[in-house]
Design an enzyme around this catalytic site. Structure first.
Site, PDB file in Angstrom:
ATOM      1  N   GLY A   1      40.513  48.714  40.984  1.00 34.86           N
ATOM      2  CA  GLY A   1      40.317  49.228  39.631  1.00 34.86           C
ATOM      3  C   GLY A   1      41.634  49.225  38.884  1.00 34.86           C
TER       4      GLY A   1
ATOM      5  N   TRP B   1      43.288  41.089  44.010  1.00 38.05           N
ATOM      6  CA  TRP B   1      43.360  40.204  42.846  1.00 38.05           C
ATOM      7  C   TRP B   1      44.300  40.915  41.885  1.00 38.05           C
ATOM      8  CZ3 TRP B   1      42.074  40.432  37.569  1.00 38.05           C
ATOM      9  CH2 TRP B   1      42.051  39.188  36.909  1.00 38.05           C
TER      10      TRP B   1
ATOM     11  N   LYS C   1      32.730  24.841  34.974  1.00 36.64           N
ATOM     12  CA  LYS C   1      32.854  24.425  36.392  1.00 36.64           C
ATOM     13  C   LYS C   1      34.031  23.468  36.557  1.00 36.64           C
ATOM     14  CE  LYS C   1      30.797  26.779  38.103  1.00 36.64           C
ATOM     15  NZ  LYS C   1      29.948  27.723  37.494  1.00 36.64           N
TER      16      LYS C   1
END
Ligand code: G6P
Length: 580
Positions: free
Chosen positions: A101, A74, A467
């Site tokens: 990290g 990511w 959502k």
């Protein structure tokens, strides 16, 4: 965020690595890569994109060797490109690393290395680590000595796996980012969390901060930051292994929503049985505290808003704050009971806020889904919501169980609610999916959507809006009904869809609904006592909050299905957010 997975076995590991990293894909899916050690050489394949498509292109299974590591990314530093994908190699191609990290001082470390003649191929902070170790080894340090220096020099968070071309070993180093060693027959597995290998073993050792391990075919040794050997306890963890299986469903999201009746029941039963002591402890810690302060992020924050509402209604002083802003707005002392609520137990913003509270000597009781997660281990006591593994990035069943638990706690403080039939009531919402599908068809092309709630239905409005945004890619605002007239009303015009959440006979919500209708809004009324577009079958306002959320989850799912969106893996997001 990112997921890392390493394996040493007496078999070829590429299949094991591929399976492991696939189970961690919910942590990020911008790129994927694998490095396998084979008799003095390291072979790497990597590329930007999701695991399945990159594997089709590169075929990771061609990598041969019985020791290796993989990474799913990511992106934080540097775009999702092939070059920025992990693993990263040192300049002399002898050292390879994967990292989860953020190295806060990577620029300083990078500039020092550039001055020494190192070239960087990527824009990542992580590549620094590979060059850093090459430099240390060039100065005749052993890998263990270099790791001790790294722990001293590195600022920020890291779970790092490192291999050297001349050793069939994996070195694993951790600070703040999660890391665990799994022990399975003749295999040693290193991963970001136990999901990665819960189909292979239920035995694991969790890394503490600034700890590292050397793992080879014959065993493992843990060290503290000074390189002193440490004895570690092997934990037996329980995890519902079947639940990550998609069965007959098209998406994990719908599978996980459909599991809500089951997991709610499982949680309630556990609170009377195996989790009774923990539950009693939570109640007694609330009683002993001066105030309750929840910390949470995303969907868990909305559950905490419901919790603060429920407790407040019973006269318990309670508040909640979004984790990332916690330190700017919270007053915490030794008489405060801090309750972090987190599905993953790894959200970095929550961890940071928690450290601040622990510093202030507050008591901590956490509500988590993933057992043995970092936040659970940082707490004085903890309870598991037992929602089982949630694979879809959007939280659904975990929200329901967080809310069910909080309502059950409020009941101990005299909130009037019967929870015996909550599972059937959730099933009642699921059984009316056809009505929700039609509503979704009507609004799926709209650019904006507003959801109004008051009191107890306000957190639900926020959760449904979240959502809708993350999965349906529609701009949505979850609003306090009362705030509408202070600005947002200006955006309401002919045909704008507005969902009104009206619990019991909330006449103020009825007025707010009329206000938008008279300006042309197309309202969708969700109510338990008044007539409307969707009836929630419950007599109780507390349960209305939970059931209306299930309605919103299904609506989101069907809108996204209409739009053919990547429901389980929405763009730019990840499930476990282990960066600030
Ligand atoms: C991410 C996820 C959300 C989740 C939030 C908090 O943003 O995509 O679904 O609600 O993190 O996660 P936690 O694990 O702390 O509940």
């Amino acid at each position: 965020m990112c997921g890392i997975f390493g394996a040493i076995a007496n078999e070829n590991v590429s299949e094991l690595l591929l399976k492991g990293i696939k189970r961690l894909e919910y942590r990020g899916y911008d790129s994927v890569g694998m490095a396998v050690y084979n008799n003095g050489s390291i072979n790497i394949k990597k590329g930007a994109g999701e695991i399945d498509s990159i594997n089709k292109k590169l075929n990771f299974l061609e990598l041969e060797g019985s020791c290796g590591m993989a990474h799913t990314r990511w992106s934080t530093h540097g775009k999702p490109t092939d070059k920025n994908s992990h693993p990263h190699l040192s300049q002399n191609k002898e050292i390879v690393i994967v990292h989860n990290g953020i190295l806060d001082n990577f620029l300083k470390l990078k500039n020092d290395l550039i001055k020494k003649g190192y070239n960087f191929l990527s824009e990542t902070d992580s590549e620094v680590i590979a060059h850093y170790f090459e430099d240390k080894l060039k100065n005749n340090l052993s890998i263990k000595e270099a790791i001790k220096d790294f722990i001293k020099d590195a600022e920020g968070t890291f779970a790092v796996l490192l291999m050297h071309k001349f050793e069939k070993k994996i070195y694993a180093i951790k600070r703040d980012s999660p890391l665990v060693l799994g022990l399975s027959d003749n295999r040693f597995l290193l991963a970001s969390d136990v999901y990665a290998f819960s189909d292979l073993t239920s035995k694991a050792i969790f890394f503490d901060n600034d700890e590292f391990a050397e793992v080879s075919e014959s065993g493992y040794t843990f060290f503290d930051r000074l390189g002193k050997e440490k004895n570690k306890t092997i934990k037996e963890f329980e995890w519902e292994q079947d639940e990550s299986n998609i069965d007959k469903f098209e998406h994990y999201m719908i599978k996980e929503i459909m599991e809500e009746p089951l997991v709610a029941k499982r949680l309630l039963v556990s609170l009377e049985n195996e989790q009774k002591d923990n539950f009693d402890k939570l109640v007694s810690m609330i009683k002993k505290s001066r105030k309750v302060l929840f910390i949470a992020a995303g969907t868990s924050y909305h559950a905490s808003l419901l919790g603060a509402y429920y407790l407040h209604k019973c006269g318990v002083e309670s508040q909640t704050l979004v984790a990332s802003e916690f330190q700017h707005f919270a007053t915490v002392d030794k008489d405060t009971l801090v309750i972090p609520i987190t599905q993953s137990g790894e959200t970095m913003d929550v961890i940071e806020a928690l450290k601040y509270c622990i510093d202030k000597k507050a008591k901590v009781f956490s509500i988590v889904n993933v057992p043995y997660s970092s936040i659970q281990r940082m707490s004085d006591a903890s309870i598991n919501i037992l929602a089982g593994q949630e694979v879809c990035v959007a939280a659904t069943k975990s929200f329901i169980n967080q809310a069910v638990l909080l309502l059950r706690v409020a009941k101990e403080f005299s909130y009037k609610v019967n929870l015996d039939n909550i599972s059937d009531e959730i099933r009642g919402v699921l059984d009316k999916a056809e009505i929700i599908k039609k509503l979704a068809e009507e609004i799926h092309n709209k650019p904006d959507l507003y959801i109004l709630g008051r009191g107890l239905s306000y957190p639900v409005a926020r959760e449904i809006a979240l959502k809708i945004k993350e999965i349906s890619y529609i701009h949505a605002e979850g609003m306090m009904g009362g705030e509408l007239k202070h600005g947002t009303l200006a955006l309401i015009e002919e045909g704008v869809p507005v969902i009104s959440l009206i619990s019991n006979k909330d006449y103020d919500m009825v007025s707010n609904t009329k206000e938008v209708e008279s300006r042309g809004a197309k309202t969708i009324i969700v109510s338990n006592e008044l007539s409307g577009d969707f009836k929630i079958e419950t007599e109780n306002d507390g349960k209305f909050g939970i059931l209306a959320t299930t309605f919103g989850q299904l609506l989101t799912y069907y809108i996204a299905l209409n739009k053919r969106l990547p429901i389980d893996k929405p763009r730019n997001l990840a499930k476990s957010v282990t960066v600030k």
